[in-house]
Design an enzyme around this catalytic site. Sequence first.
Site, PDB file in Angstrom:
ATOM      1  N   SER A 142       0.653  -1.321   0.091  1.00 32.38           N
ATOM      2  CA  SER A 142      -0.061  -0.015  -0.052  1.00 32.38           C
ATOM      3  C   SER A 142       1.101   1.226   0.167  1.00 32.38           C
ATOM      4  O   SER A 142       2.068   0.965   0.427  1.00 32.38           O
ATOM      5  CB  SER A 142      -0.884   0.100   1.137  1.00 32.38           C
ATOM      6  OG  SER A 142      -1.436   1.240   1.390  1.00 32.38           O
ATOM      7  N   TYR A 155      -2.167  -1.688  10.441  1.00 32.48           N
ATOM      8  CA  TYR A 155      -2.180  -1.973   8.901  1.00 32.48           C
ATOM      9  C   TYR A 155      -0.983  -1.020   8.326  1.00 32.48           C
ATOM     10  O   TYR A 155      -0.201  -1.880   7.738  1.00 32.48           O
ATOM     11  CB  TYR A 155      -3.415  -0.976   8.302  1.00 32.48           C
ATOM     12  CG  TYR A 155      -3.581  -1.013   6.983  1.00 32.48           C
ATOM     13  CD1 TYR A 155      -4.201  -2.342   6.328  1.00 32.48           C
ATOM     14  CD2 TYR A 155      -3.134  -0.084   5.901  1.00 32.48           C
ATOM     15  CE1 TYR A 155      -4.289  -2.487   4.933  1.00 32.48           C
ATOM     16  CE2 TYR A 155      -3.310  -0.390   4.801  1.00 32.48           C
ATOM     17  CZ  TYR A 155      -4.048  -1.157   4.070  1.00 32.48           C
ATOM     18  OH  TYR A 155      -4.085  -1.395   2.695  1.00 32.48           O
ATOM     19  N   LYS A 159       1.956  -3.229   6.461  1.00 33.53           N
ATOM     20  CA  LYS A 159       2.461  -3.102   5.095  1.00 33.53           C
ATOM     21  C   LYS A 159       3.747  -2.757   4.908  1.00 33.53           C
ATOM     22  O   LYS A 159       4.650  -2.810   4.011  1.00 33.53           O
ATOM     23  CB  LYS A 159       1.470  -1.984   4.614  1.00 33.53           C
ATOM     24  CG  LYS A 159       0.093  -2.406   4.177  1.00 33.53           C
ATOM     25  CD  LYS A 159      -0.155  -3.415   3.306  1.00 33.53           C
ATOM     26  CE  LYS A 159      -1.473  -3.828   3.207  1.00 33.53           C
ATOM     27  NZ  LYS A 159      -1.773  -4.747   2.421  1.00 33.53           N
TER      28      LYS A 159
END
Length: 260
Positions: A142, A155, A159
Amino acid sequence: MQLKDKVALITGAASGIGKEMAIEYAKQGAKVVIADLALEAASKTAEEIKQSGGQAFAVAMDVSSEEQVDKGVADAAAHFGGIDILISNAGIQIISPVVDYPFEQWKKMLAIHLDGAFLTTRACMREMIKAGRGGAIIYMGSVHSHEGSPFKSAYVAAKHGLLGLAKVVAKEGAKDGIRANVICPGFVRTPLVDKQIPEQAAQLNISEEDVIKKVMLKDTIDGEFTTTQDVAQTAVFLAAFPSTALSGQSIVVSHGWHMQ
């Protein structure tokens, strides 16, 4: 037909970005393994591909389960005769300030994003090395592999972790012709992102329209969401690349949100 007769296992491929990549890979001649937690949805996606003239096989896979990953990869390799490409795409999002983030939710996020990437990598690398024809491993990162955003601690941490895993896999896999890359999209309008819009509106006390314009897309150069096709075309490019020249690199697909 850039991927003719290559066997590609894609996790989280029953919907969203994963499904789009699976469809595009099939168009490029790949034999696609639809690996997903929801077997019924995975089977439906596989059937859609087959009805369009492609080759597909569905397997049930909770990527955080060592047993399910090893079995799913083995079944896929037996069905199509090996694994040439892995796309580690399965993921979820849980939004919360750090001070309120439940530890169980933190562990769940890392289990799906990082444990899942490790387990599928290990299983697929074993198949690639056994077959002796090299391979490509692609992680779905991402922009948050390079940036931070409020309320996304787990998150963002996960990532970022994929970048490190890809670099190690690139170095360990080179002798066997195995490449590793991370695709880093900006916001893609999938159900996962649609769910975040009202959540962020509530967290920030702004309208949903302002979440889109002033949070999600404010740093893009054109005010546009990244599309599933943007990501799928990048995934084809990386899988078809003929050498290890790009191995270990991340490719940002974000309409200019993040520029390396």
